[in-house]
Each structure stands twice: as C-alpha cells, then as structure tokens.
Design a protein around this motif. Sequence first.
Motif, PDB file in Angstrom:
ATOM      1  N   ASN A 203      57.248  85.078 -49.655  1.00 44.06           N
ATOM      2  CA  ASN A 203      57.857  84.221 -50.500  1.00 44.06           C
ATOM      3  C   ASN A 203      57.355  82.727 -50.139  1.00 44.06           C
ATOM      4  O   ASN A 203      57.628  82.679 -48.921  1.00 44.06           O
ATOM      5  N   LEU A 215      57.732  78.088 -59.967  1.00 44.26           N
ATOM      6  CA  LEU A 215      56.296  78.801 -60.611  1.00 44.26           C
ATOM      7  C   LEU A 215      55.309  77.886 -60.646  1.00 44.26           C
ATOM      8  O   LEU A 215      53.969  78.064 -60.379  1.00 44.26           O
ATOM      9  N   LYS A 218      54.114  76.468 -57.226  1.00 40.33           N
ATOM     10  CA  LYS A 218      53.345  77.384 -56.556  1.00 40.33           C
ATOM     11  C   LYS A 218      51.949  77.620 -57.076  1.00 40.33           C
ATOM     12  O   LYS A 218      50.965  77.898 -56.435  1.00 40.33           O
ATOM     13  N   GLU A 226      51.397  84.135 -52.331  1.00 42.64           N
ATOM     14  CA  GLU A 226      52.139  85.130 -52.104  1.00 42.64           C
ATOM     15  C   GLU A 226      51.574  86.740 -52.307  1.00 42.64           C
ATOM     16  O   GLU A 226      50.520  86.749 -53.009  1.00 42.64           O
ATOM     17  N   SER A 228      51.467  90.772 -53.298  1.00 39.73           N
ATOM     18  CA  SER A 228      52.167  91.574 -54.461  1.00 39.73           C
ATOM     19  C   SER A 228      53.555  92.082 -53.871  1.00 39.73           C
ATOM     20  O   SER A 228      53.763  92.292 -52.860  1.00 39.73           O
ATOM     21  N   SER A 262      56.789  82.137 -68.626  1.00 41.24           N
ATOM     22  CA  SER A 262      57.320  81.464 -67.389  1.00 41.24           C
ATOM     23  C   SER A 262      58.639  81.807 -67.075  1.00 41.24           C
ATOM     24  O   SER A 262      58.882  82.227 -65.924  1.00 41.24           O
ATOM     25  N   LYS A 265      58.584  85.810 -65.842  1.00 38.75           N
ATOM     26  CA  LYS A 265      58.092  85.911 -64.670  1.00 38.75           C
ATOM     27  C   LYS A 265      59.018  85.346 -63.631  1.00 38.75           C
ATOM     28  O   LYS A 265      59.285  85.979 -62.505  1.00 38.75           O
ATOM     29  N   ALA A 266      59.932  84.311 -63.709  1.00 36.98           N
ATOM     30  CA  ALA A 266      60.699  83.836 -62.893  1.00 36.98           C
ATOM     31  C   ALA A 266      61.984  84.968 -62.605  1.00 36.98           C
ATOM     32  O   ALA A 266      62.461  85.019 -61.520  1.00 36.98           O
ATOM     33  N   ASP A 269      60.326  87.890 -60.759  1.00 33.44           N
ATOM     34  CA  ASP A 269      59.688  87.689 -59.286  1.00 33.44           C
ATOM     35  C   ASP A 269      60.300  88.261 -58.071  1.00 33.44           C
ATOM     36  O   ASP A 269      59.484  88.733 -57.125  1.00 33.44           O
ATOM     37  N   ARG A 273      55.749  91.434 -58.379  1.00 39.78           N
ATOM     38  CA  ARG A 273      54.821  90.390 -58.503  1.00 39.78           C
ATOM     39  C   ARG A 273      53.361  91.100 -58.294  1.00 39.78           C
ATOM     40  O   ARG A 273      53.318  91.855 -57.448  1.00 39.78           O
ATOM     41  N   LYS A 275      49.685  90.403 -57.708  1.00 38.86           N
ATOM     42  CA  LYS A 275      48.588  89.422 -57.245  1.00 38.86           C
ATOM     43  C   LYS A 275      47.243  90.414 -56.780  1.00 38.86           C
ATOM     44  O   LYS A 275      47.148  90.702 -55.726  1.00 38.86           O
TER      45      LYS A 275
END
Length: 903
Positions: A203, A215, A218, A226, A228, A262, A265-266, A269, A273, A275
């Motif tokens: 994190n 977000l 970051k 970060e 996944s 957003s 996603k928050a 998260d 997540r 990535k």
Amino acid sequence: MLFAVMTSATLLAQEQPDTTKPTSLDPKMIDWQNARIAKEYTIASVTITGVNYLDTSIVYSIANLQPGDKFVHPGAEVFGKAIASLWRQKLFSNVQIFVTRIDGDKVWLEISVTERPRLGNYKFFGLRKTEEEDILAKVTLTKQTIITENIRRELNEKITKHFADKGFRNIKVRLEEKPDTTYVNSNILNIYVDKGAKVRINNVSFFGNDNIDDLRLKKQMKGTKEMSKFTLYPDNAVSPFGANRTFSFNQYLRDWGFLSISKTKALLDPYFRFKMFSGAKFDDKKFEEDKDKVLDYYNSMGYRDAQIVADTQYKTQNGNLNVDLKVKEGRRYYFGNIVWKGNAKFTDSLLNVILGINKGDIYNVSILNKRLGKEAAGDGGGDISSYYMDDGYLFFRAEPVETAVYNDTIDYEIRIMEGPQARVKNVTIAGNDKTKDYVIRRELRTVPGELFSRSDLIRSQRELANLQFFNQETINPGVVPNAEDGTVDINWKLEEKSSDQLELSAGWGGGIGLTGTLGVTFNNFSVRNIWKKSAWDPLPTGDGQKLSLRMQSNGRAYRSYSASFTEPWLGGKKRNSLTIGLNNSKFSSAYNPLTGTIDRAKSDTVYLKTTGVTLSLGKQLKWPDDFFTLVYSFNYTRYARRNYGIFQGASPTGISDNLSFKIALQRSSVFNPIFPTSGSSFLGSVQFTPPYSLFNPDIVNAVDPYKKPEYHKWRFNAEWYVPIGKALGAEKNRQFVMKLAAKYGFMGRYNKKLEYSPFERFQVGDAGLTNNFGLLGYDIVAHRGYPVYDNSDPTINPDQQGANQFFTIFNKYQLEMRFPLVTNPSSTIYALTFFEAANGWYNYKDYNPFRLRRSVGVGMRFFLPMFGLLGFDYGVGLDRIQPGQTGLKGASRFTFMLGFEPE
C-alpha cells in the motif's frame, strides 16, 4: 600502514624471526628512537623480505629507497611516503619498514611485506545460471587479479543493488576464500547469495491530505506503484502516522459514489486492485523523484506551501512493504492582479489574452512560466515569448515578480525586457557531404538580413526533415546570438542518411518461366552532373531530384516498364515542381489450362497493351498559407486490345485513347512523412476528359463508344495525426499517435445515355494490390480484413483476389493507433492497431454512406532506407463473421505491402 623502528634486537626478534637470537640491547637503537636533534643519515643497504611471487625490483622501485640516499632524522617523511606508495599498489595486505642496524651516519633498512592472494577460480551459490550471467555483466572478476578490499566491497554492493532493483530487500552476500592449488598464491572465491523473498509494495498511503485524495496523489507516483490485490481481509497494519481514513460503504452511498469512478475505486481499493503492468518494486531513487512529483502536483493545484514532512516504509505480516507519507498541504492560493511593465511592442490587453490567466484562477507557477515561455510547453508555441521571437525579439526576457501576497491571493508584476530586434547575420551549413548547399538553402526560411523568427526556424527544420536526406533526430539549427550588434548567426548541423530505395525479386514459375521485379528510386539525383565522370560515386547526386526506374516481368504473360523524373524546384527560384512519367505494359491472356503452360502463339494474339505519359506541374501557394499546393496534370494513356474483352459494350479488338486533365489542391502540415506525429493533410482533386459525346452525339450508338472514354472523377482525402499521452524514452521520441482518415471518390458522366467509363474506376478491398496488373488505370483502395469485393452488400464477401467490375463511388474511414518501437536513421519500426470501414457503389441511386464493411486488426511497419516500406497487417472483417461461427477462420486475412502505404 605501519612504520616501526625497533630499538632492540630482542624486540626485533619478536616481530621477525631471527636465528642469531641476540641477548643484548644496541645503544644506537635507543639513541635513534629518542633522538631530538636532526641528523643526516645515509642508507647503507635495503633488504626486502616477504616477497615470494613478485619481483623484488618492483618493491624497490615503488618504495623509492635506494642505497646511498640521504635523509634527515627526525623530521623526514621518507619512510611514511614509501609505505604509502607500496600500499597504493594494492599488492600487499601488510607493509612494514624496519631499521636493523645503525653505524655512524649509515642506516641498514628492511622492507617487510605480506603479498595479497590472487583470484583463482570463483563460484556462485544460491543463484540461477541466468542470474550469474547478469551479475558477471556488472562486475569484473578476472582470474589472477589481486583480491583487494575494493573488489570484495564492489562485489557485495553490486550484487545487493542488482537484486534490490528487482524488488529483493533482504539480500545477504557472504564471500569465502580458500586456497586454490591450481594457481600459485591464489584463492578460490566462493560467493554465497541469499536473495530472500521478493518484497513488493502493498500500500501507498497519505496522511494529512484533506483536500486531495490518495488516488490522485498516487497517480503522480510513476515509479512507486502498488501491487495487484484481491482479498476479503484488508491490511490492518498501523502506520506510525496514525490510522488512515477509509471510505465506508454508507458514505459511498450518501455521496452517490456509484456515479463516480474515483469513489468506486477508493471503496474497492482495500479489497481489490488490478495493476497489469506494475512491478510494485520499491526503488529509493524513484521514490525520491516521485515525492517531488507529488509536490509539483500540489503546486499545480494552488498549494504552493505543500510539504512532505515525513515518510516511512515498514513490512506487513506477509513480508511486503507499506509506504506511508505525511503531508502538510497548507492553504490554497489564487492569482490576483497581473500588471505588465516594459512592454512597448504589445499592449497589456493583448498580453493578457495571450497569457490566459485571470484573477481568481488557481495559482500555478508552472503554468505562468509556460505561458511566458520560460518553460517548455507541450504544444510547442502560443506563449508570449514565441510572439516576441517571431517578430525578431531574440533577446526578449520576461521576469514574473510577486508584488503582494494577502490572504490566499498573489499579485504579480511581469517585467519585460524586449531588447532590440535581431536580424539574421550568417547562415552556415555543415555535414552535407553529398547534398548541394543550394538544395538546403532553398528550403530554409532563415535568410540573412531578415528579422529572426522562431516559427521560421522551426518550419525550416521541418522542411529539411521532409526532404528525407538527413537524420531528422540530429538536425540542429545552432542559434548563436550576438548581443553586441543585435544579430544572430544560425549554424545548421546536418547528418546525411541514405534515401535511395531498391526493389528486387526473382523467381521461376512452372510453365511461365522467369519472373521478377527490378526497381530503383534515387531521391537525391542530379541530372546536370550525369555527364560528369567525377560525379558518379556511385551515381550523380546532390541536386534533390528524384528518378525512378522499374521493370517487371512474368514471363510471356506480363511485362511492364516505367520511369519517372521529378524536379521539385523548376527554375531554382520557387517551389514549382515538374514531374514526367512514362509507362508501357502488356498483359497476355495466354495461359493454357490443359497444359498448365503459357501458349507462346496465343500470347501474341490475345493481349491488352497500355502506353502512357504523364506531365505534372505543381506550385506552392502563399494564400491562405504556404502549406497549400496546387498541381496541374496532363495524362494520356493508349489502351490497345487484341481479342481481349475487358468490358461489355466494347469490341475485344480496338484502341482507346484516354486523355485527361487533373487539378489537385492539397494542404499538408505533416512533419516526418515516415512516421508522422502531428499535423494534417487534405487533398481535393478533379480529373476530367473532354465531353466527346456532347460534341458528337453519335458516339452513344457507335460500335466502340469507349474509343475515347469520357468522365469526370472527384476525390477528397483528409488525414489527421494526433499525439496521445506523453512522449516516452530517453530522447522523448516514442509516443502514441492516432491517425484519423476519411477518403471519398465519385465518378460522373457527361451523357446519361452513355454508361460510366470502364476506365479510372475504383477497386476496393484486400491489400491495395492491382487486378489485371492495373492496366485500366483505376484507383486502388485497400480494405484490410476483406478480399477485393465487387458488390455493395457488406454480408457478401467471396474470397477472391480480383473483381470483374469496379465501383464508381467509394467511401472509406480509418482509425489507427500507432506506437514507434525504433526511430533512428537506419530504420523506423512501429506497431499499430486499426479500425476501418469502407464500401463501394455503382450508381448514386444505391449510394448509402452508412452501409459500410467494418474491420479491426493489428499490424507492423518497417521502413528501411534501402528497401523503403515493408509491412503486414492481420485484419478481421467484422461483416464476414457468420452467425454461429466459432473462431475467426474465414473472417480474417493477412495482408502485406512493399514499397508504399496503400490507400
């Protein structure tokens, strides 16, 4: 280092074994040790001990202590310097100098050294073979080199750094030395490496950010990403900075968070997540850079007092890393009043419009500097500095000064120093070994005596790049201001590259014979030097002319010859181009299906022969701007048919003379035609023949109404190139580019009683290759993912290489996303993905611009200076997919191209 003077034989014996075993003290040694008055001594003898493998003469030479040398004791530093010199060679692990005897003013010395071992064999433990190779590429381990502390330290540091860069944070390196009997005075070096588990960033959390959420912060950290995550039990580790805020589900519903990406996603998260391209490695250097980026983002949002007051990293229970940052945002600032001082050229109101910053706008000093021209802007222009520099004010400067800060508002006074208008004094050119100076100078807009203009400088650079004679990455204008006399010198530095192209292929076909193609294109040719023997190196070049020659043969079935010549500056004073083209082709329908060979007799009695000549004159316009070009073309083609029926209504034996005129208006601001990154291109043209049937109505009822074909053909092409995102790579020359294109073609007729001309129609589909070897002069329009089609129904797509008839109308739309993989003078390689939609029609009654065949796919392009463009595409025709079909077989198609990008 150790310098020892032994005052007794007993003490000497303790340090160095002595067979004489003395039993008394030498008073002279005691006097030497306690001497307080300086006295000159002479070295009587120097003995070397401890050297078993080196040459003793090396020690003598390095120590620089020779019999007969004089020195003063106490006070001299000869022994200390000798020890330092020996130690610097890194040949010894211990160095001592002894005074063994004193007789009057004579001194006997002994230099005792311990030799370092040399590297014999070495071996890694705990690493894979590929990892060992990576380490050996970064460290130097050469057998029989001295094993020094520097080697041990460097080996440890580089191994640790190598694996730390790969995400390993608990690396342990242990070096072990053992005697190596294979070599003299050598040790085996065993290197034990324990990488430990790879540590990834779990994190990244921010504390104290009340106005900007995590977000967005970051997102600024490009090098600290970060990992996944998918879990039902989020990390509950406690940060040294306190408890982090979480976005609860109730708050998510109250804030209508499901309408915000957003906020969604928050909420997710802590649990989920994804990535895809994130390595989640922690790099100290990148982390420091990312902290600066976070502060830059705060500054861009008006928080100019923002600070990162602390940061920490700590491990989680599963061994990964949490990264926490504590910020102090401060208050948000806004622009106040902006006052101009020193501006005489432009008024305050105009400068305010150009600046584009109003009172009450969020404070952003970076935007202010970019609008003033103090920092590079992404759009490359539109700032105040460019307005001044385009009018000769090369020495212009603008300094923003804060005059007042009250509450959350900042007032500015922008002080302008316009300076004198600079004129171009000298323009020099270097690096053009083949291209003549005048060919380069006629492209330049930086003319001696004219006012300096930055836009002219940029345009000159683009014009030179578009010649394709020079490496566009290294074109350097070399601006040298002369403040003393208010002038500027421009020293162009160029690097020539090969621009000629060769096309060569050969083969042998059963029943056909030898087939092949030979084509050459000289893009920097010189006609006036063609008779000068000295200019042939290997060809006369340098005048910027273009000469193309091409021959193609398919045995007795087909042969073609073509040649063209272009002079881009007819007369040498204006950009008026002249192009002359000649072509001659013959296609024989002489294949005998019974024997599978070409019938020689039939090839001379069944054929279509074409002979053509083209003359074009182009002129660069100054209005609306000088990106416009007007081209006039005269075309004459004779079609000779013998027992060759190519279309209905015409005799299989006869001659058709196609005489046409063409007017084309084009505007192109494309930079670098090989891989355009910006700009646009528009082309509108009309090609027409005389209206023979209006002069002679009997042509409609003639046996061969196409002896003199008549038509008018209209074309419109539009292309845009739009850079997407930020440029990547060390040289910032790798960037996604979107190409958008729309193309239209319409053919008309003068007499409704006469069918549309069979010549100059449109072939649509496949890779843009010709049918009947392109002898009918139609425009070839590619459509990836589809074969050549001759109907307007998108659902009917028989797999065929050619068509029996061709369209009189076509529309095509194209969308491509390109990314360069290699951009250098020797080659340009880029990948692309595309969407296309196109179709063709035979008459205006059936014309429906919304009924199109659609396709998607991917492709690659390779541009090699000697061979030109090579490319392939894999396209999927969406309208070729049948209901219930599994897979893409029958709906996909590979297409290849050579030499040019098909339309």
